[in-house]
Design an enzyme around this catalytic site. Structure first.
Site, short mmCIF file in Angstrom:
data_model
loop_
_atom_site.label_atom_id
_atom_site.label_comp_id
_atom_site.label_asym_id
_atom_site.label_seq_id
_atom_site.Cartn_x
_atom_site.Cartn_y
_atom_site.Cartn_z
CD GLU A 8 44.17 58.74 31.69
OE1 GLU A 8 44.89 57.71 31.60
OE2 GLU A 8 43.45 59.11 30.76
N PRO A 9 46.16 59.36 37.57
CG PRO A 9 46.42 60.71 39.47
CD PRO A 9 45.87 60.72 38.06
NE ARG A 50 50.12 45.63 42.50
CZ ARG A 50 51.39 45.75 42.84
NH1 ARG A 50 51.78 45.44 44.04
NH2 ARG A 50 52.26 46.20 41.98
CE1 TYR A 53 49.83 42.89 36.78
CE2 TYR A 53 49.80 43.80 38.99
CZ TYR A 53 49.24 43.67 37.74
OH TYR A 53 48.10 44.35 37.46
CB CYS A 85 44.41 24.38 45.56
SG CYS A 85 43.36 24.07 46.98
CD GLU A 86 46.08 27.91 41.04
OE1 GLU A 86 47.15 27.68 40.44
OE2 GLU A 86 44.96 27.65 40.57
CE1 TYR A 97 45.20 49.18 38.73
CE2 TYR A 97 47.08 50.10 39.92
CZ TYR A 97 46.15 50.19 38.90
OH TYR A 97 46.16 51.27 38.07
#
Ligand SMILES: *Cc1c(COP(=O)(O)O)cnc(C)c1O
Length: 404
Positions: free
Chosen positions: A268-269, A307, A311, A338-339, A367
């Site tokens: 399942e790549p 991403r 992460y 605004c983060e 992703y």
């Protein structure tokens, strides 16, 4: 992707021109890279002729899924929406597997009605729910059971899924119980043992370990599985000089595992098929200097590519046009949201840039768009596919009127 006369290109298309014509931010994919990745994947495992099910969650663009279908791949889906899009893209239901810890009865109903290859169950309750629905429908459903092999994938903690503290799969004890349960069920046919220990895996040894665990569990379970679904997780090189997954060794370990067994392997790549096929093209809005940093504020943000914020993932950044000037600077590339986590990466030796320059963020095919959102009420970017000199819009840019 390469520079010709200092202009960055994807296949024959010049990034700077794409930015001018289609505006930014824009996801831009290479068909050739996608084709090469699929061929490499197939070649690496040709000796075991596996069923390759593309992990739809890594990229849900229907036009890309259609291309992937043409290469003969099936699909790994994790929701009803993903199952719907896989079917709509024309993927044969007999090449679709359904994973996930929380499939609802509506999703299970839909999967059964569409006669997909496998529902990979992840708990006792789910097996019972599948059985209940199959009974009502007076049918038999092919299932897999996902084993949690308690194997450390040696990847980022946030994308590790095969350790006992992770929510995925069942432990060996429950696995044996479920095998017995399925044996006695009239509406469930157990076909598969599945695992998936994590993502962005670059070391083959965790896979080797995982195969050992599976081997022992099968022996104890005394059950012949028609399919062994090894999941995905094969890593790619986001940074220069990182090690590469040794596919040869992984393939060898699988061949050893298969000795004396008749099971068919499923993969399942996601990332390894689509990850390096795309860049996110973005324009510099402002450059802002303070005492400690040069901030480059670009028009792509964490809502377009989550991403790094999610992460701490690192993506390389390249200029669309290489300048001959020697002066280099340290830049922190950030988005407008605004983060404080809306930050892509810091590069110590980047060519001196100006406002309105175009840059690209690399390796965003997996992703990237699939994790994008409308945070800060920002419309989602356009997606473009390059095939030689052909440029095709495969998803239009969202308009404010679509989201307001
Ligand atoms: C996410 C996921 C995959 C794909 O992982 P990649 O790292 O993109 O290859 C495969 N199988 C399952 C069950 C998943 O959740």
């Amino acid at each position: 992707m390469k520079f010709i006369n200092n202009k960055l290109r994807i296949e024959n298309a010049i990034i700077q021109n794409i930015a001018q014509r289609y505006n930014t931010p824009a996801y831009c994919y290479s068909y050739k890279q996608l084709k090469d990745n699929v061929n490499h994947f197939k070649k690496n495992f040709s000796s075991i002729s596996p069923l390759i099910c593309f992990a739809i969650k890594s990229n849900t663009n229907i036009n890309l899924i259609k291309e992937i279908k043409k290469f003969g791949l099936g699909a790994d889906v994790v929701s009803m929406g993903e199952l719907m899009i896989a079917l709509k893209a024309g993927i044969n239901p007999k090449k679709i597997v359904f994973s996930g810890v929380g499939k609802t009865s509506k999703e299970i109903n839909y999967a059964i009605d569409n006669k997909i290859l496998l529902i990979n169950a992840e708990s006792k309750s789910e097996i019972k729910e599948i059985e209940k629905i199959a009974k009502i429908k007076k049918t038999q459903v092919q299932v897999g059971i996902r084993l949690n092999p308690n194997t450390d994938a040696k990847t980022l903690n946030q994308i590790s899924t095969g350790k006992k503290e992770n929510k995925f799969g069942v432990n060996d004890k429950i696995f044996y119980e479920l095998v017995e349960y399925c044996k006695n069920s009239k509406n469930i046919t157990l076909k598969c043992l599945s695992v998936h220990i994590g993502s962005q895996i670059l070391d083959y040894k965790p896979y080797e370990k995982m195969l050992k665990v599976i081997g022992n569990v099968i022996k104890k379970a005394k059950f012949n599985f028609e399919y062994i679904d090894l999941g995905g997780g094969m890593g790619i090189s986001y940074e220069k000089n990182t090690k590469k997954l040794n596919y040869k060794k992984y393939n060898l370990a699988i061949k050893k595992f298969l000795k004396g067994r008749k099971s068919k392997i499923i993969f399942e790549p996601g990332r390894s098929i689509i990850g390096n096929t795309a860049v996110l093209i973005s324009k510099i809005i402002y450059i802002k200097r303070n005492n400690v940093k040069n901030f480059v504020i670009i028009d792509a943000a964490m809502n377009d590519l989550m991403r790094p914020a999610l992460y701490g993932a690192v993506h390389q950044i390249l200029p669309a046009i290489k300048k001959n000037k020697k002066s280099k600077r340290a830049y922190e590339f950030v988005g407008p949201i605004c983060e404080s986590t809306d930050k892509f990466t810091t590069i110590k030796n980047f060519q001196e840039v100006n406002e309105k320059d175009i840059i690209v963020i690399r390796d965003v095919g997996a992703y990237g768009m699939s994790l994008s959102s409308n945070y800060n009420l920002r419309p989602k970017p356009i997606e473009i596919l390059i095939k030689g000199s052909k440029i095709k819009v495969i998803k239009k840019r969202q308009k404010h009127k679509d989201i307001i």
